[in-house]
Write a protein that holds these residues in place. Sequence first.
Motif, mmCIF file in Angstrom:
data_model
loop_
_atom_site.group_PDB
_atom_site.id
_atom_site.type_symbol
_atom_site.label_atom_id
_atom_site.label_comp_id
_atom_site.label_asym_id
_atom_site.label_seq_id
_atom_site.Cartn_x
_atom_site.Cartn_y
_atom_site.Cartn_z
ATOM 1 N N SER A 273 0.832 -1.204 0.000
ATOM 2 C CA SER A 273 0.000 0.000 0.000
ATOM 3 C C SER A 273 0.870 1.258 0.000
ATOM 4 O O SER A 273 1.578 1.528 0.973
ATOM 5 N N ARG A 274 0.830 2.004 -1.083
ATOM 6 C CA ARG A 274 1.552 3.273 -1.124
ATOM 7 C C ARG A 274 0.983 4.257 -0.106
ATOM 8 O O ARG A 274 1.703 5.080 0.455
ATOM 9 N N LYS A 275 -0.300 4.171 0.116
ATOM 10 C CA LYS A 275 -0.942 5.028 1.104
ATOM 11 C C LYS A 275 -0.357 4.791 2.489
ATOM 12 O O LYS A 275 -0.005 5.738 3.211
ATOM 13 N N LEU A 276 -0.228 3.528 2.888
ATOM 14 C CA LEU A 276 0.296 3.201 4.209
ATOM 15 C C LEU A 276 1.750 3.629 4.352
ATOM 16 O O LEU A 276 2.153 4.160 5.396
ATOM 17 N N ILE A 277 2.558 3.402 3.311
ATOM 18 C CA ILE A 277 3.959 3.822 3.360
ATOM 19 C C ILE A 277 4.047 5.328 3.576
ATOM 20 O O ILE A 277 4.857 5.816 4.371
ATOM 21 N N SER A 278 3.197 6.085 2.889
ATOM 22 C CA SER A 278 3.199 7.544 3.024
ATOM 23 C C SER A 278 2.873 7.971 4.439
ATOM 24 O O SER A 278 3.533 8.849 5.016
ATOM 25 N N ILE A 279 1.853 7.361 5.024
ATOM 26 C CA ILE A 279 1.430 7.723 6.382
ATOM 27 C C ILE A 279 2.543 7.443 7.384
ATOM 28 O O ILE A 279 2.887 8.293 8.221
ATOM 29 N N LEU A 280 3.125 6.253 7.314
ATOM 30 C CA LEU A 280 4.165 5.877 8.274
ATOM 31 C C LEU A 280 5.395 6.778 8.140
ATOM 32 O O LEU A 280 5.997 7.174 9.146
ATOM 33 N N CYS A 281 5.760 7.108 6.913
ATOM 34 C CA CYS A 281 6.935 7.949 6.693
ATOM 35 C C CYS A 281 6.715 9.360 7.228
ATOM 36 O O CYS A 281 7.597 9.944 7.863
ATOM 37 N N LEU A 282 5.528 9.924 6.996
ATOM 38 C CA LEU A 282 5.232 11.275 7.480
ATOM 39 C C LEU A 282 5.181 11.328 9.005
ATOM 40 O O LEU A 282 5.635 12.297 9.620
ATOM 41 N N LEU A 283 4.634 10.284 9.622
ATOM 42 C CA LEU A 283 4.611 10.239 11.088
ATOM 43 C C LEU A 283 6.024 10.126 11.652
ATOM 44 O O LEU A 283 6.372 10.785 12.651
ATOM 45 N N ALA A 284 6.851 9.272 11.021
ATOM 46 C CA ALA A 284 8.241 9.135 11.478
ATOM 47 C C ALA A 284 9.001 10.444 11.285
ATOM 48 O O ALA A 284 9.853 10.816 12.113
ATOM 49 N N PHE A 285 8.703 11.171 10.227
ATOM 50 C CA PHE A 285 9.306 12.478 9.973
ATOM 51 C C PHE A 285 8.979 13.440 11.113
ATOM 52 O O PHE A 285 9.845 14.158 11.625
ATOM 53 N N THR A 286 7.733 13.447 11.544
ATOM 54 C CA THR A 286 7.298 14.316 12.648
ATOM 55 C C THR A 286 8.088 14.033 13.916
ATOM 56 O O THR A 286 8.613 14.954 14.571
ATOM 57 N N VAL A 287 8.182 12.767 14.269
ATOM 58 C CA VAL A 287 8.865 12.371 15.500
ATOM 59 C C VAL A 287 10.360 12.698 15.438
ATOM 60 O O VAL A 287 10.942 13.218 16.388
ATOM 61 N N THR A 288 10.982 12.410 14.292
ATOM 62 C CA THR A 288 12.424 12.618 14.172
ATOM 63 C C THR A 288 12.793 14.099 14.213
ATOM 64 O O THR A 288 13.868 14.463 14.701
ATOM 65 N N LEU A 289 11.923 14.973 13.722
ATOM 66 C CA LEU A 289 12.163 16.413 13.839
ATOM 67 C C LEU A 289 12.246 16.828 15.306
ATOM 68 O O LEU A 289 13.099 17.631 15.703
ATOM 69 N N LEU A 290 11.371 16.268 16.124
ATOM 70 C CA LEU A 290 11.378 16.604 17.556
ATOM 71 C C LEU A 290 12.629 16.045 18.238
ATOM 72 O O LEU A 290 13.187 16.680 19.136
ATOM 73 N N VAL A 291 13.066 14.881 17.794
ATOM 74 C CA VAL A 291 14.303 14.316 18.340
ATOM 75 C C VAL A 291 15.484 15.212 17.974
ATOM 76 O O VAL A 291 16.351 15.504 18.812
ATOM 77 N N PHE A 292 15.531 15.670 16.730
ATOM 78 C CA PHE A 292 16.602 16.569 16.301
ATOM 79 C C PHE A 292 16.560 17.864 17.104
ATOM 80 O O PHE A 292 17.606 18.429 17.453
ATOM 81 N N GLY A 293 15.367 18.336 17.407
ATOM 82 C CA GLY A 293 15.219 19.556 18.185
ATOM 83 C C GLY A 293 15.746 19.445 19.598
ATOM 84 O O GLY A 293 16.088 20.455 20.225
ATOM 85 N N SER A 294 15.827 18.213 20.115
ATOM 86 C CA SER A 294 16.334 18.000 21.473
ATOM 87 C C SER A 294 17.852 17.820 21.496
ATOM 88 O O SER A 294 18.455 17.743 22.562
ATOM 89 N N CYS A 295 18.486 17.758 20.328
ATOM 90 C CA CYS A 295 19.941 17.602 20.259
ATOM 91 C C CYS A 295 20.642 18.930 20.569
ATOM 92 O O CYS A 295 20.070 20.006 20.379
ATOM 93 N N SER A 296 21.893 18.819 21.012
ATOM 94 C CA SER A 296 22.633 20.044 21.336
ATOM 95 C C SER A 296 24.126 19.933 21.035
ATOM 96 O O SER A 296 24.826 20.940 21.096
#
Length: 416
Positions: free
Chosen positions: A297-320
Amino acid sequence: MEKNMTSSGDASSGVWSAKPLADTEASSYRWVALFIVWAAFLLSYVDRVAWSTVAAPVGASLGLKVAMLGAFVTAFYVGYVLANVVGGILTDLLGGRLMLTLALLPLGVFTFCFGYTESLVAGIVIQLAMGFAAGADYSAGMKIIPAWFTRDRGRAMGIYTTATSLAVVIANAFVPSFSAQHGWSNAFRMLGIVTFVWGIVALLLLKNQPAKDQPPVRNSAKEMLGLLRNRNLIVLAIAGCGGLWATVGFGAWGNALMTRQYGISPVVAGSIIASFGIGAVIAKPTLGWISDLPGVSRKLISILCLLAFTVTLLVFGSCSTTAQFYLVAPILGAFSFGYLPVLMAQISDASGKRLAGASAGWTNAIWQMGSAVSPLAVGHVYGGTHSFMLALLTLAVGPLVGAVAMFFVSKHIARE
């Protein structure tokens, strides 16, 4: 018949197969066509992200305030949005080859001219022109690829979109160091020359479609307007807008944020963002290939990737620390670009080959609205708060909205 056929088989078994020479040539040339549009997309993207790699040090020399460092990026994408709508329609009318040439030649000229920028106003005007010139490169590629690739279109889209992430690697690895030695102006002048030359290459070598295909039928105004009512395209446009809000926003501000918040040198920051691009280069063809597999499912791949993108941005924001940034950047890069070929394949599937240019043009215009607004939005958030985390949180809103939008895409988009 023998002049038009090649034969293969085992004589001892008495089994032979014949394959038209035209099909063999088309199978080989399609990789040439993909390389030409890929390299054009690469150069176009290097031109647009080059400013971000030197924004912090050069912006200070031009007297720009912190909040305005993203103004040039926003100006580019304003022009890019305007040109995508017109460029998509013209691509279906004139063909991908001509539109790609018409995008690259003026882009090369304006990129060269940006090297003479001495003020905010002049820079905004030239970047606006650069964006307008580049507006048809994406639609042209999206027209050429479906003409040459069918069952493995997702893989082709994945390879095509590695251009943007590889451009991030090249720009960050090359422009800061070259600028330090020879001046940022010369870096832009050189990029302009290379872009112009590749426009000539596209004009001379690119073919719109296989010779065996029927001449394209001209699309009617009714059919093009019908694309605006296609629910799947509308939702994919919203999802891509949310994704590129963060992808482009991070590309525009990643270097400057690390430099200003933690005192990391522009060269080191560029190296970190280059590793971010490497992650994307690996993820795009991989996810594109996976999306081609039967039952996936291309739809499912898109959803999972966008959610992982959201989380990883917050992880990057906590780096110093530099070590932490180097660790997270490639993972962030994989998710921040990985959703693109999967969305693009779905757009091509939803519209069909004949309307591929127009559908790519108007959906990308919506996508790039996020690209146009996010650099200024992040600039104002960071300029007002000086909070690294809040700047990344501002970016993370985009892919989260995109993931939610994807739930409304039909599960059964036919694959041409």
